[in-house]
Design an enzyme around this catalytic site. Sequence first.
Site, mmCIF file in Angstrom:
data_model
loop_
_atom_site.group_PDB
_atom_site.id
_atom_site.type_symbol
_atom_site.label_atom_id
_atom_site.label_comp_id
_atom_site.label_asym_id
_atom_site.label_seq_id
_atom_site.Cartn_x
_atom_site.Cartn_y
_atom_site.Cartn_z
ATOM 1 N N ASP A 64 0.832 -1.173 0.182
ATOM 2 C CA ASP A 64 -0.087 -0.070 -0.010
ATOM 3 C C ASP A 64 0.879 1.298 0.135
ATOM 4 O OD1 ASP A 64 -1.808 -1.931 0.170
ATOM 5 O OD2 ASP A 64 -2.923 -1.275 2.103
ATOM 6 N N CYS A 75 -2.323 -2.794 7.401
ATOM 7 C CA CYS A 75 -2.208 -3.740 6.256
ATOM 8 C C CYS A 75 -0.858 -4.566 6.316
ATOM 9 C CB CYS A 75 -2.320 -2.941 4.934
ATOM 10 S SG CYS A 75 -4.055 -2.437 4.685
ATOM 11 N N LYS A 126 -7.070 -5.105 -3.193
ATOM 12 C CA LYS A 126 -7.550 -5.677 -2.198
ATOM 13 C C LYS A 126 -8.600 -4.658 -1.647
ATOM 14 C CE LYS A 126 -4.045 -4.499 1.084
ATOM 15 N NZ LYS A 126 -4.806 -3.376 1.704
HETATM 16 C C1 VGL Z 1 -4.676 0.572 5.698
HETATM 17 C C2 VGL Z 1 -6.293 1.490 6.909
HETATM 18 C C3 VGL Z 1 -7.541 1.280 6.025
HETATM 19 C C4 VGL Z 1 -3.442 0.316 5.619
HETATM 20 C C5 VGL Z 1 -5.826 0.618 4.501
HETATM 21 O O1 VGL Z 1 -2.941 0.233 4.179
HETATM 22 O O2 VGL Z 1 -2.792 -0.126 6.086
HETATM 23 N N1 VGL Z 1 -5.294 1.241 6.722
HETATM 24 N N2 VGL Z 1 -7.142 0.909 4.804
#
Ligand code: VGL
Length: 207
Positions: free
Chosen positions: A11, A154, A109
Amino acid sequence: MRDSRALLVVDMQNDFMPGGALAVRGGDEIVGTVNRLAGRFANVVLTQDWHCPGHTSFASSHPGATIYDTFDAYYGPQILWPDHCVMGTHGAGFHAGLDIPHAGLILRKGYHAAVDSYSAFLEADRETRTGLDGWLASRGITEVVVCGLATDFCVGWTACDARHFGLAVSVVDEACRGIDLDGSLARAHRNMDIAGVDIVTIAQLAG
Ligand code: VGL
Ligand code: ZN
């Protein structure tokens, strides 16, 4: 090419960078480190948080709800986030400095409207697979190294689920940054420890 190890880059998207919709402190500081780390791996997977508009993990999808409240989803407690990583938007795109052209897979995802997915392996219903376990297995990969954002969501969930699928797992702490919401960072480290995830420095990585 036979190489049983893969790097999972989690991410590294604009919305998790300073100034983004769900900014992770220092998220942009690790871009160079992640690029250099990726250069040492033949197998690299980039993950991308990829939500539909009105996703259940958005506070804005629940009338009267406040950001960072917890909502009782059918699969369990769900933290309500600001709208972030909406599919196709700039915020969902990778940081412009991310430079990993040899990445073999971009794994999205969180695109099912009613289920979140911190993990790159299993959605929050803890049942629906993303397919990553099969992709890795079919390539003979038995060990993953994990880095990226955010350590306590994540990255942590992905690392623990990789153990669940029988992989050896290391997390490179200096190539991660966390959100730390109500003790979530300490909790993530505890869960990774219990799951058998190794926390390593780049210097400790073999190869
Ligand atoms: C994430 C919160 C919501 C992350 C993704 O990438 O850690 N955290 N969506
Ligand atoms: Zn998300």
